[in-house]
Design an enzyme around this catalytic site. Structure first.
Site, short mmCIF file in Angstrom:
data_model
loop_
_atom_site.label_atom_id
_atom_site.label_comp_id
_atom_site.label_asym_id
_atom_site.label_seq_id
_atom_site.Cartn_x
_atom_site.Cartn_y
_atom_site.Cartn_z
N GLY A 255 10.64 -8.87 5.86
CA GLY A 255 11.41 -7.99 4.98
C GLY A 255 11.93 -6.74 5.65
O GLY A 255 12.74 -6.01 5.07
N TYR B 34 8.58 -4.27 -5.26
CA TYR B 34 8.60 -2.81 -5.39
C TYR B 34 10.05 -2.31 -5.37
O TYR B 34 10.48 -1.56 -6.24
CB TYR B 34 7.78 -2.16 -4.26
CG TYR B 34 8.11 -0.70 -4.07
CD1 TYR B 34 7.69 0.25 -5.00
CD2 TYR B 34 8.89 -0.26 -2.99
CE1 TYR B 34 8.03 1.58 -4.85
CE2 TYR B 34 9.23 1.06 -2.83
CZ TYR B 34 8.80 1.98 -3.77
OH TYR B 34 9.16 3.30 -3.63
N SER C 14 14.92 4.92 -3.87
CA SER C 14 14.59 4.63 -2.48
C SER C 14 15.79 4.02 -1.77
O SER C 14 16.61 3.32 -2.39
CB SER C 14 13.43 3.63 -2.47
OG SER C 14 13.29 3.08 -1.19
N LYS D 71 12.81 -0.39 -8.26
CA LYS D 71 13.64 0.83 -8.08
C LYS D 71 15.09 0.52 -8.44
O LYS D 71 15.76 1.31 -9.10
CB LYS D 71 13.54 1.33 -6.64
CG LYS D 71 12.18 1.88 -6.27
CD LYS D 71 11.88 3.16 -7.02
CE LYS D 71 10.46 3.62 -6.83
NZ LYS D 71 10.05 4.70 -7.74
N ILE E 229 4.40 13.15 -2.79
CA ILE E 229 5.66 13.90 -2.90
C ILE E 229 5.60 14.85 -4.10
O ILE E 229 6.09 15.98 -4.04
CB ILE E 229 6.86 12.93 -3.01
CG1 ILE E 229 6.84 11.93 -1.83
CG2 ILE E 229 8.18 13.69 -3.04
CD1 ILE E 229 7.79 10.74 -1.98
P1 NAD Z 1 1.98 8.55 -4.74
O1 NAD Z 1 1.32 7.24 -5.02
O2 NAD Z 1 1.31 9.52 -3.85
O3 NAD Z 1 2.34 9.29 -6.11
C1 NAD Z 1 2.62 8.59 -7.30
C2 NAD Z 1 1.79 9.20 -8.41
O4 NAD Z 1 2.06 8.51 -9.63
C3 NAD Z 1 0.28 9.10 -8.15
O5 NAD Z 1 -0.31 10.37 -8.33
C4 NAD Z 1 -0.21 8.10 -9.20
O6 NAD Z 1 -1.53 8.38 -9.62
C5 NAD Z 1 0.82 8.30 -10.29
N1 NAD Z 1 1.01 7.12 -11.17
C6 NAD Z 1 1.18 5.83 -10.80
N2 NAD Z 1 1.36 5.06 -11.88
C7 NAD Z 1 1.31 5.89 -12.97
C8 NAD Z 1 1.41 5.66 -14.36
N3 NAD Z 1 1.59 4.44 -14.87
N4 NAD Z 1 1.29 6.73 -15.20
C9 NAD Z 1 1.08 7.99 -14.68
N5 NAD Z 1 0.97 8.23 -13.37
C10 NAD Z 1 1.08 7.19 -12.52
O7 NAD Z 1 3.44 8.19 -4.16
P2 NAD Z 1 4.55 9.13 -3.50
O8 NAD Z 1 4.69 8.74 -2.08
O9 NAD Z 1 4.29 10.55 -3.86
O10 NAD Z 1 5.84 8.60 -4.25
C11 NAD Z 1 6.35 9.21 -5.42
C12 NAD Z 1 7.53 8.39 -5.92
O11 NAD Z 1 8.51 8.29 -4.88
C13 NAD Z 1 7.16 6.96 -6.30
O12 NAD Z 1 7.91 6.59 -7.44
C14 NAD Z 1 7.59 6.17 -5.10
O13 NAD Z 1 7.90 4.85 -5.42
C15 NAD Z 1 8.84 6.93 -4.67
N6 NAD Z 1 9.18 6.74 -3.26
C16 NAD Z 1 8.23 6.97 -2.30
C17 NAD Z 1 8.54 6.77 -0.96
C18 NAD Z 1 7.49 6.98 0.10
O14 NAD Z 1 7.66 6.45 1.21
N7 NAD Z 1 6.43 7.74 -0.14
C19 NAD Z 1 9.82 6.33 -0.59
C20 NAD Z 1 10.77 6.12 -1.60
C21 NAD Z 1 10.44 6.33 -2.93
#
Ligand code: NAD
Ligand code: UDP
Length: 340
Positions: free
Chosen positions: A295, A150, A125, A154, A13
């Site tokens: 879940g 997880y 989320s 959030k 994202i």
């Molecule tokens: P993603 O894993 O592709 O991106 C997350 C990024 O954060 C990655 O590039 C990872 O390397 C980086 N990261 C993780 N831990 C880190 C840390 N401690 N320090 C620095 N960087 C770190 O995930 P995404 O799908 O792009 O999701 C982005 C956000 O949106 C996340 O917080 C996720 O929980 C939230 N989210 C995602 C979804 C989904 O379905 N994709 C749904 C709801 C919420």
């Protein structure tokens, strides 16, 4: 035009949001430890936009690294994507999830406060809603106790940020409650690239279609839904990325902490997704029915009226668009960024 720090900006994202930030003429600093992403996504963001970003490899749990970023760059606001997101893994490794997602977020807001940056957009989320709520879910409905660690992280971060903004009026925080992000940039150059076996439906479908996995297991076909399979609100990642820009604009003018649902408001079942994917892309997706996944709820979709009214945001892409764009990305990059 503002200077935006994007934590987790190399991820799925985040990378799409960087493109939209550049399209809106913002400057971008990405801070990411690359634990679940590849630097190649950022190379492609720059290639797509013709703009250059600043990349800092760092961990949100490291205060010194964060302080250095704020000292070197005049940041106006932060979009905070960084975190771990694998539901199953969070059950096995709760402390790792508490540390990255909760302690990491606390560390980030501490660094922001030291740097006097008080504008924040946080990736939350739909999982924070109480399971007893009936869809369409709206932001006034109660949150509950998420069924996995997880989701729990959030909810906790949302609550911490709410309390922080009550205690200190300088804060202006957007909590974006994403529904189910899918799709990819229309170029097919950036997209979702999960490590290992995908947990989520869409990458699993595209990996079956491209021949990386044998068949999709559909978790449950005896739910009280249109065809017995689970119903979710799939949202195109570019629409979701744009919601961050709308939230940013809103937060640059307002104080406090507020939650917005980011979904289309439409529910689609797993079978509808699979069948539509096959129709629009002309590729078969082998599948079998499997037991329900622990879940999972039967149905979850958004009431997105608040985001439309207050953020001026709307979802522009249809399910067909999402499925075409997901496939376009997967077909061009069968092994994701691992192809380079
Ligand atoms: P993603 O894993 O592709 O991106 C997350 C990024 O954060 C990655 O590039 C990872 O390397 C980086 N990261 C993780 N831990 C880190 C840390 N401690 N320090 C620095 N960087 C770190 O995930 P995404 O799908 O792009 O999701 C982005 C956000 O949106 C996340 O917080 C996720 O929980 C939230 N989210 C995602 C979804 C989904 O379905 N994709 C749904 C709801 C919420
Ligand atoms: N799903 C499925 N097979 C899979 C992955 C997911 O049948 O391999 C179903 C899941 O049960 C749910 C829907 O697809 O009904 C969306 O699941 P996903 O994990 O993508 O999102 P979430 O559970 O977070 O809504």
């Amino acid at each position: 035009m503002a200077n935006i720090l994007v934590t987790g900006g190399a991820g799925y994202i985040g990378s799409h949001t960087c493109v939209e930030l550049f399209n809106a003429n913002h400057d971008v600093v990405v801070f990411d430890n690359l634990s679940n992403s590849s630097i190649e996504s950022l190379n492609r963001v720059q290639e797509l936009t013709g703009k250059s970003l600043t990349f800092v490899e760092g961990d949100i749990r490291n205060s010194e690294q964060l302080d250095q970023v704020f000292a070197l760059h005049k940041i106006d606001a932060v979009i905070h994507f960084a975190g771990l997101k694998a539901v199953g893994e969070s059950q096995q490794l709760p402390l790792i999830y508490f540390d990255n997602n909760i302690a990491g977020s606390i560390n980030l807001v501490n660094a922001m406060q030291r740097a006097e940056v008080f504008k924040l957009v946080f990736s939350s989320s739909a999982t924070v809603y109480d399971e007893a709520n009936i869809s369409p879910l709206n932001e006034d409905m109660p949150t509950g106790m998420p069924s996995n660690n997880y989701g729990y992280t959030k909810l906790i971060v949302e609550q911490l940020l709410q309390k922080l903004s009550i205690a200190d009026e300088r804060w202006s925080i957007a909590l974006l409650r994403y529904f189910n992000p899918v799709g990819a940039h229309k170029s097919g150059r950036i997209g979702e690239d999960p490590q290992g076996i995908p947990n989520n439906l869409m990458p699993y479908v595209t990996q079956v279609a491209v021949g990386r996995r044998e068949k999709l297991a559909i978790f449950g076909h005896d739910y009280d839904t249109v065809d017995g399979t689970g119903v979710r609100d799939y949202i195109h990642v570019v629409d979701l990325a744009n919601a961050h820009l709308c939230a940013l604009n809103n937060r640059l003018q307002n104080i406090g902490c507020r939650a917005w649902n980011i979904g289309t408001g439409n529910g689609s079942s797993v079978l509808q997704v699979k069948n539509t994917f096959e129709q629009v892309n002309g590729v078969p997706v082998a599948f079998e029915f499997a037991p329900r996944r622990e879940g999972d709820v039967a149905t979850s979709f958004a009431n997105n009226q608040r985001a439309m009214d207050e953020l001026g945001w709307t979802a522009n892409y249809t399910l067909e668009d999402m499925l075409k764009d997901s496939w376009h990305w997967q077909k061009q990059n069968p092994k994701g960024y691992g192809d380079i």
